[in-house]
Write a protein that holds these residues in place. Structure first.
Motif, PDB file in Angstrom:
ATOM      1  N   TRP A   6      41.258  38.514  52.628  1.00  0.00           N
ATOM      2  CA  TRP A   6      41.627  38.022  51.297  1.00  0.00           C
ATOM      3  C   TRP A   6      41.599  36.497  51.254  1.00  0.00           C
ATOM      4  N   ASP A  39      39.398  34.145  48.759  1.00  0.00           N
ATOM      5  CA  ASP A  39      40.005  33.120  47.904  1.00  0.00           C
ATOM      6  C   ASP A  39      39.247  31.796  47.976  1.00  0.00           C
ATOM      7  N   GLN A  41      39.050  30.167  39.853  1.00  0.00           N
ATOM      8  CA  GLN A  41      39.868  30.749  38.801  1.00  0.00           C
ATOM      9  C   GLN A  41      38.987  31.286  37.661  1.00  0.00           C
ATOM     10  N   ASP A  98      36.938  33.896  37.948  1.00  0.00           N
ATOM     11  CA  ASP A  98      35.875  34.738  38.492  1.00  0.00           C
ATOM     12  C   ASP A  98      36.349  36.190  38.584  1.00  0.00           C
ATOM     13  N   SER A  99      35.411  37.122  38.416  1.00  0.00           N
ATOM     14  CA  SER A  99      35.733  38.545  38.452  1.00  0.00           C
ATOM     15  C   SER A  99      35.065  39.232  39.625  1.00  0.00           C
ATOM     16  N   ILE A 130      47.230  44.179  46.076  1.00  0.00           N
ATOM     17  CA  ILE A 130      46.389  43.075  45.617  1.00  0.00           C
ATOM     18  C   ILE A 130      47.204  41.777  45.669  1.00  0.00           C
ATOM     19  N   SER A 149      47.018  36.039  44.084  1.00  0.00           N
ATOM     20  CA  SER A 149      45.924  35.164  43.660  1.00  0.00           C
ATOM     21  C   SER A 149      44.894  35.896  42.801  1.00  0.00           C
ATOM     22  N   TRP A 150      45.074  37.215  42.621  1.00  0.00           N
ATOM     23  CA  TRP A 150      44.159  38.014  41.822  1.00  0.00           C
ATOM     24  C   TRP A 150      44.934  38.813  40.780  1.00  0.00           C
ATOM     25  N   LEU A 170      39.135  42.888  39.145  1.00  0.00           N
ATOM     26  CA  LEU A 170      40.084  41.822  39.395  1.00  0.00           C
ATOM     27  C   LEU A 170      39.554  40.483  38.881  1.00  0.00           C
ATOM     28  N   GLU A 171      40.475  39.627  38.485  1.00  0.00           N
ATOM     29  CA  GLU A 171      40.123  38.274  38.050  1.00  0.00           C
ATOM     30  C   GLU A 171      40.928  37.275  38.875  1.00  0.00           C
ATOM     31  N   LYS A 172      40.236  36.235  39.337  1.00  0.00           N
ATOM     32  CA  LYS A 172      40.903  35.212  40.155  1.00  0.00           C
ATOM     33  C   LYS A 172      41.894  34.443  39.295  1.00  0.00           C
TER      34      LYS A 172
END
Length: 228
Positions: A48, A52, A57, A59-60, A71, A74-75, A224-226
Motif C-alpha cells: 500500500w 501511495d 489525490q 486518482d482512481s 483499505i 489514504s484511499w 477506490l479514489e486517492k
C-alpha cells in the motif's frame, strides 16, 4: 490451477498482461491509458505504501478481491460490491453462427467503442483498452450496436470483457454471437475463457450459462479514489 483466478489482476499483470503494467514484486498497476486495475501479491502495508507513492489525490483504481479488504485511510471507497466470476466449461465444438455479422474492431473504431460503452456501462473503457485483446463488433449500417473483447490475461486464462449491446438491439442474439467468437478465439490459443459479471445481472448470467460458463466463486470489486 483455478487458484490463479483468486487473484486475477495480480496474476494477469505478472503474466499475460505484464507488458501493459508497471510496479514491483509487491503491487502492480495497469497502464492508465488502458485501465484502472491494480493487483497486489498480498495486501501488505509495504505494498500500500508503494502504491501511495505512485498515485496522486483524485486518482482512481480498481481491485478484484476474494473477500473484504482493509483499505488504508489514504484511499476512499467509492464503490464496493460482489460480482460473480465465471469460467468456461462448455462444449468446445461450438456451432457456427448463422449470420456471422461480427467483424474485427480497430483503432479507427475507438470513438464508436467509447460511445457504446458510455451508454451501456460494462466497466471503465479507455482509448487504448482495445490493445488488451481481440475486439469484435456488430454494426447496423454505420452504427456500432454490439461489441466484446478481452481484458485480463492471467495465464492460462483470458477474460472476456466489455460485453455490451445497444439497448435498441437487445434480444437479437448479437451478444451470443460475439461471445461464441471470443470463446473460439481463446480456445484456439489453448487458453481458458473466464469473465466477471454483476451478481444481479440475471439476464447476462443466463446467457453465459447457456454458452457454457459456470459460476466459480463470488469476488469483490473495489473502486477506490486517492484521498491524500
Amino acid at each position: 490451477m483455478t487458484s490463479v483466478l483468486d487473484n486475477p489482476i495480480w496474476n494477469a499483470l505478472t503474466s499475460g498482461t505484464e507488458k501493459y503494467s508497471q510496479g514491483n514484486d509487491r503491487v502492480r498497476y495497469m497502464n492508465r491509458s488502458m485501465g484502472l486495475f491494480v493487483g497486489f501479491q498480498s495486501y501488505s502495508e509495504a505494498a500500500w505504501s508503494d502504491l501511495d507513492k505512485w498515485f496522486s489525490q483524485g486518482d482512481s483504481i480498481i481491485l478484484f478481491t476474494t473477500g473484504e479488504q482493509a483499505i488504508p485511510k489514504s484511499w476512499i471507497i467509492k464503490l464496493k460490491r460482489p460480482i460473480a466470476q465465471m469460467v468456461f466449461e462448455g462444449d468446445t465444438a461450438l456451432p457456427p453462427d448463422a449470420h456471422g455479422k461480427a467483424v474485427p474492431l480497430s483503432k479507427a473504431n475507438v470513438p464508436a467503442m467509447l460511445e457504446i460503452t458510455a451508454l451501456t456501462n460494462p466497466g471503465p473503457f479507455f482509448a487504448k483498452t482495445i490493445e488488451l485483446g481481440y475486439y469484435e463488433g456488430i454494426f447496423e449500417g454505420e452504427k456500432l450496436v454490439a461489441m466484446t473483447g478481452q481484458r485480463l490475461h492471467p495465464d492460462p486464462y483470458v477474460e472476456v470483457s466489455a460485453v455490451c449491446t445497444h439497448p435498441d438491439f437487445v434480444g437479437k442474439g448479437l451478444a451470443a454471437e460475439l461471445l461464441r467468437n471470443q470463446i473460439r478465439c481463446i480456445l484456439a490459443e489453448s487458453k481458458i475463457p473466464f469473465l466477471h459479471v454483476n451478481r444481479d445481472n440475471y439476464g447476462a448470467i443466463r446467457l453465459y450459462e447457456k454458452l457454457g460458463f459456470k459460476r466459480r466463486r463470488e469476488m469483490r470489486v473495489y473502486f477506490l479514489e486517492k484521498a491524500i
